[in-house]
Scaffold this active site. Structure first.
Site, PDB file in Angstrom:
ATOM      1  N   GLY A 114      57.845  19.613  93.929  1.00  0.00           N
ATOM      2  CA  GLY A 114      58.920  18.644  93.931  1.00  0.00           C
ATOM      3  C   GLY A 114      58.460  17.203  93.754  1.00  0.00           C
ATOM      4  CG  LEU A 142      58.321  25.750  91.791  1.00  0.00           C
ATOM      5  CD1 LEU A 142      57.889  27.201  91.658  1.00  0.00           C
ATOM      6  CD2 LEU A 142      59.761  25.665  92.274  1.00  0.00           C
ATOM      7  CE1 TYR A 162      40.277  28.794  84.861  1.00  0.00           C
ATOM      8  CE2 TYR A 162      39.767  29.263  87.144  1.00  0.00           C
ATOM      9  CZ  TYR A 162      40.551  29.474  86.036  1.00  0.00           C
ATOM     10  OH  TYR A 162      41.599  30.364  86.090  1.00  0.00           O
ATOM     11  N   PRO A 204      51.906  30.133  91.108  1.00  0.00           N
ATOM     12  CG  PRO A 204      51.048  30.247  93.288  1.00  0.00           C
ATOM     13  CD  PRO A 204      50.632  30.285  91.837  1.00  0.00           C
ATOM     14  N   GLY A 219      52.353  22.943  89.815  1.00  0.00           N
ATOM     15  CA  GLY A 219      52.690  21.783  90.625  1.00  0.00           C
ATOM     16  C   GLY A 219      54.150  21.371  90.590  1.00  0.00           C
TER      17      GLY A 219
END
Length: 310
Positions: free
Chosen positions: A215, A213, A57, A207, A211
């Site tokens: 919306g 989810l 990362y 999860p 991004g």
């Protein structure tokens, strides 16, 4: 904040962790180091005690930022990092090669130096594909790293059940980091039941489906240069995901946002120890952490999800 055991390890982690990929600065668009540090501090202030990073990362930059946050309170934070995708050992095609325990131990020690610590709580193999010789090398390195106290527990980042079983053939696998969300439920069929049966902690990455989810994306969204999502809008699966999110927005109510409902969904599975959504700002970290104390999903919610995103 609520806490759970990481499988059979006895390590207690917050069910919402902090995913530190985005703060590396090389994959998810613009990010400011000062804000990244503030975001992690906000998360810890709200009861998050688990930060997940990796050597790849930002080519180690994420680890160096995590070091700043855990300094002086190392015993209060569960830290996981990963190795296996970055290094000086490469094959003729330029792919990283970790075919000896020594190379893996060297990579882990480099992560420890960047993190400013002499141990990590969880060390994950970051390979997503099954290279038999590297699997054996990692398993031997895991034994040595545990013996020497440099790692407390070990895991692998994959959704490949055969790969997981191979790592766990002597019962030594402590955790698996896997992609799981309302929009990606494939692990519910075999992988999560296996982890639950064998007392292996499940750490959920993605999860919020990177991004989606939240919306906040549409077919007209333009991702900035340097964001790995830049070409997503051209993919059929992206539009399909947006269509599902439009319907899933019915999960929002006065008590929770869509993203908090999505986090509650993965935490609903009994095999899951923690979800590690990413955050680049304190406000994002705060929204994520608050999902832990939001109401559980109802039977009606779960039935709606089954119908909308089977």
């Amino acid at each position: 904040m609520h806490y759970r055991k990481l499988g059979k390890t006895g390590i207690e982690i917050s069910e919402i962790g902090f995913g530190a990929w985005a703060i590396g600065g090389d994959a998810w668009g613009p990010v400011e180091d000062t804000q990244s540090i503030e975001a992690m501090n906000k998360a810890l202030e709200l009861g998050v005690n688990f930060i997940d990073t990796a050597d790849v990362y930002g080519s180690g930059h994420s680890e160096t930022l995590v070091a700043k946050v855990i300094k002086g309170r190392r015993d209060q934070v569960v830290v996981s990092t990963k190795g296996g995708l970055m290094g000086h050992h490469r094959d003729p095609k330029g792919e990283p090669v970790y075919d000896t325990p020594e190379k893996i131990i060297e990579a882990c020690e480099a992560s420890l130096r960047r993190l400013g610590t002499d141990y990590v709580d969880i060390y994950f193999c970051h390979l997503w594909w099954d290279k038999h010789e590297e699997t054996e090398a990692f398993m031997r390195a895991f034994e040595i790293l545990k013996r020497d106290g440099k790692v407390k527990s070990v895991g692998v980042s994959t959704e490949n059940l055969d790969y997981i079983k191979h790592f766990n053939r002597e019962g030594g696998l402590d955790a698996v980091q896997l992609d799981y969300s309302i929009l990606n439920r494939t692990t519910e069929k075999e992988v999560l039941p296996y982890l639950q049966e064998h007392g292996i902690g499940a750490v959920v990455r993605g999860p919020l489906k990177m991004g989606i989810l939240t919306g906040k994306f549409s077919k007209d969204t333009v991702f900035p240069e340097g964001d790995i999502r830049r070409n997503w809008t051209k993919e059929p699966w992206f539009q399909d995901s947006l269509d599902k999110v439009d319907r899933l927005s019915a999960l929002e109510n006065e008590q929770r946002t869509l993203s908090q409902a999505a986090l509650r969904y993965v935490l609903n599975h009994p095999a899951v120890s923690a979800a590690i959504p990413g955050a680049k700002t304190p406000s994002q970290a705060e929204l994520n952490a608050a999902a832990s104390v939001r109401p559980l999903l109802s039977k009606e919610d779960l039935q709606f999800i089954d119908e909308t995103a089977p």
